[in-house]
Design a protein around this motif. Structure first.
Motif, PDB file in Angstrom:
ATOM      1  N   GLY A  10       0.665  -1.257  -0.046  1.00  0.00           N
ATOM      2  CA  GLY A  10      -0.040  -0.162   0.124  1.00  0.00           C
ATOM      3  C   GLY A  10       0.705   1.282   0.192  1.00  0.00           C
ATOM      4  N   ARG A  11       2.158   1.100   0.110  1.00  0.00           N
ATOM      5  CA  ARG A  11       3.029   2.059   0.151  1.00  0.00           C
ATOM      6  C   ARG A  11       4.226   1.897  -0.767  1.00  0.00           C
ATOM      7  NH1 ARG A  11       2.210   5.849   4.052  1.00  0.00           N
ATOM      8  NH2 ARG A  11       0.558   5.277   5.733  1.00  0.00           N
ATOM      9  N   PHE A  12       4.967   2.858  -1.030  1.00  0.00           N
ATOM     10  CA  PHE A  12       6.265   2.910  -2.000  1.00  0.00           C
ATOM     11  C   PHE A  12       7.325   3.760  -1.673  1.00  0.00           C
ATOM     12  CE2 PHE A  12       3.749   6.254  -3.824  1.00  0.00           C
ATOM     13  CZ  PHE A  12       4.607   6.968  -4.823  1.00  0.00           C
ATOM     14  N   ALA A  13       8.260   3.746  -2.466  1.00  0.00           N
ATOM     15  CA  ALA A  13       9.533   4.744  -2.311  1.00  0.00           C
ATOM     16  C   ALA A  13      10.185   4.900  -3.356  1.00  0.00           C
ATOM     17  CB  ALA A  13      10.383   4.339  -1.038  1.00  0.00           C
ATOM     18  N   CYS A  21       7.885   6.077   3.528  1.00  0.00           N
ATOM     19  CA  CYS A  21       7.291   5.593   2.591  1.00  0.00           C
ATOM     20  C   CYS A  21       5.908   6.356   2.212  1.00  0.00           C
ATOM     21  CB  CYS A  21       6.751   4.246   2.528  1.00  0.00           C
ATOM     22  SG  CYS A  21       8.251   3.119   2.683  1.00  0.00           S
ATOM     23  N   LYS A  22       5.636   6.387   0.958  1.00  0.00           N
ATOM     24  CA  LYS A  22       4.499   7.283   0.247  1.00  0.00           C
ATOM     25  C   LYS A  22       3.394   6.211   0.107  1.00  0.00           C
ATOM     26  CE  LYS A  22       7.483  10.244  -2.482  1.00  0.00           C
ATOM     27  NZ  LYS A  22       7.746  10.599  -3.849  1.00  0.00           N
ATOM     28  N   LEU A  23       2.193   6.681   0.452  1.00  0.00           N
ATOM     29  CA  LEU A  23       0.970   6.098   0.394  1.00  0.00           C
ATOM     30  C   LEU A  23       0.649   6.031  -1.266  1.00  0.00           C
ATOM     31  CD1 LEU A  23      -1.641   4.542   1.588  1.00  0.00           C
ATOM     32  CD2 LEU A  23      -2.680   6.902   1.421  1.00  0.00           C
ATOM     33  N   CYS A  24       0.222   4.954  -1.387  1.00  0.00           N
ATOM     34  CA  CYS A  24       0.072   4.844  -2.958  1.00  0.00           C
ATOM     35  C   CYS A  24      -1.217   5.934  -3.614  1.00  0.00           C
ATOM     36  CB  CYS A  24      -0.599   3.390  -3.378  1.00  0.00           C
ATOM     37  SG  CYS A  24       0.682   1.932  -3.444  1.00  0.00           S
ATOM     38  N   PHE A  25      -1.047   6.305  -4.545  1.00  0.00           N
ATOM     39  CA  PHE A  25      -2.011   7.450  -4.967  1.00  0.00           C
ATOM     40  C   PHE A  25      -3.315   6.900  -5.083  1.00  0.00           C
ATOM     41  CE2 PHE A  25       2.306   8.621  -6.599  1.00  0.00           C
ATOM     42  CZ  PHE A  25       2.399   9.835  -5.937  1.00  0.00           C
ATOM     43  N   PRO A  26      -4.225   7.799  -5.102  1.00  0.00           N
ATOM     44  CA  PRO A  26      -5.728   7.213  -5.295  1.00  0.00           C
ATOM     45  C   PRO A  26      -5.808   6.764  -6.749  1.00  0.00           C
ATOM     46  CG  PRO A  26      -5.668   9.664  -4.419  1.00  0.00           C
ATOM     47  CD  PRO A  26      -4.203   9.179  -4.689  1.00  0.00           C
ATOM     48  N   GLY A  34       8.361  -3.375  -0.365  1.00  0.00           N
ATOM     49  CA  GLY A  34       9.432  -2.900  -0.898  1.00  0.00           C
ATOM     50  C   GLY A  34       9.502  -2.606  -2.164  1.00  0.00           C
ATOM     51  N   ALA A  35       8.046  -1.968  -2.529  1.00  0.00           N
ATOM     52  CA  ALA A  35       8.182  -1.371  -3.863  1.00  0.00           C
ATOM     53  C   ALA A  35       8.237   0.011  -4.246  1.00  0.00           C
ATOM     54  CB  ALA A  35       6.313  -1.423  -4.099  1.00  0.00           C
ATOM     55  N   HIS A  36       8.661   0.146  -5.402  1.00  0.00           N
ATOM     56  CA  HIS A  36       9.164   1.520  -5.486  1.00  0.00           C
ATOM     57  C   HIS A  36       8.138   2.261  -6.559  1.00  0.00           C
ATOM     58  CE1 HIS A  36       9.888  -0.675  -9.393  1.00  0.00           C
ATOM     59  NE2 HIS A  36      11.052  -0.002  -9.863  1.00  0.00           N
ATOM     60  N   ASN A  37       7.040   1.733  -6.753  1.00  0.00           N
ATOM     61  CA  ASN A  37       5.799   2.132  -7.466  1.00  0.00           C
ATOM     62  C   ASN A  37       4.504   1.560  -7.127  1.00  0.00           C
ATOM     63  OD1 ASN A  37       5.772   0.133  -8.927  1.00  0.00           O
ATOM     64  ND2 ASN A  37       6.553   0.903 -10.811  1.00  0.00           N
ATOM     65  N   CYS A  38       3.524   1.883  -7.653  1.00  0.00           N
ATOM     66  CA  CYS A  38       2.190   1.399  -7.410  1.00  0.00           C
ATOM     67  C   CYS A  38       1.616   1.146  -8.630  1.00  0.00           C
ATOM     68  CB  CYS A  38       1.251   2.186  -6.463  1.00  0.00           C
ATOM     69  SG  CYS A  38       2.075   2.490  -4.908  1.00  0.00           S
ATOM     70  N   SER A  39       0.710   0.332  -8.724  1.00  0.00           N
ATOM     71  CA  SER A  39      -0.033   0.110 -10.121  1.00  0.00           C
ATOM     72  C   SER A  39      -1.653   0.608  -9.991  1.00  0.00           C
ATOM     73  CB  SER A  39      -0.240  -1.355  -9.935  1.00  0.00           C
ATOM     74  OG  SER A  39       1.083  -2.127 -10.241  1.00  0.00           O
ATOM     75  N   LEU A  40      -1.982   0.817 -10.963  1.00  0.00           N
ATOM     76  CA  LEU A  40      -3.538   1.414 -11.395  1.00  0.00           C
ATOM     77  C   LEU A  40      -4.378   0.204 -11.126  1.00  0.00           C
ATOM     78  CD1 LEU A  40      -3.409   4.185 -14.236  1.00  0.00           C
ATOM     79  CD2 LEU A  40      -3.462   4.600 -11.865  1.00  0.00           C
TER      80      LEU A  40
END
Length: 142
Positions: A10-13, A21-26, A34-40
């Protein structure tokens, strides 16, 4: 010696040395650590509140594009009878859906008819004509 903790689901850097870490965007989610991005979120789905997964749209709702924060209600005259829909279906002839978010279309009752798709109500038979069954496409003479 610097120690970095992996981001929770649910978070990424997206850059090194972030203090938090940042919360995944809406409209997006991340299931892995350990993610560096989120998926739509996919069409037919929306992200969970904690953005750790995607959830299929409920019956009567749809998501026609990726990345929606919430599903949309089917319009009147349409329905979605399964979860995870990316579009709604038009009510067939002999049926109607007067309200938004319909799971199914109502069959026209005896004395009413419809011969078009996507209707919100069935038409009353003209004087001297009727139907004696449900989901009629036309009215007949008495």
């Amino acid at each position: 010696d610097i120690h970095c903790d992996p981001c929770r689901p649910g978070r990424f850097a997206d850059v090194l040395s972030l203090p938090n870490c940042k919360l995944c965007f809406p409209g997006s989610f991340q299931e892995l650590m350990g993610a560096h991005n989120c998926s739509l979120s996919h069409a037919g789905y929306y992200p969970s509140a904690d953005r750790t997964t995607q959830i299929p749209c409920e019956k009567g709702y749809y998501a026609d594009v990726r990345g929606l924060e919430q599903c949309k209600a089917c319009d009147e005259g349409q329905f979605a009878d399964t979860v995870g829909r990316h579009k709604c279906s038009l009510c067939p002839g002999g049926h109607a859906a007067p309200n938004k978010a319909a799971v199914f279309c109502d069959a026209c009752t005896p004395g009413r008819w419809s011969n078009s798709t996507g209707l919100t109500e069935c038409t009353l038979c003209a004087p001297g004509k009727t139907t004696d069954h449900f989901h009629a496409y036309k009215c007949d003479l008495w």
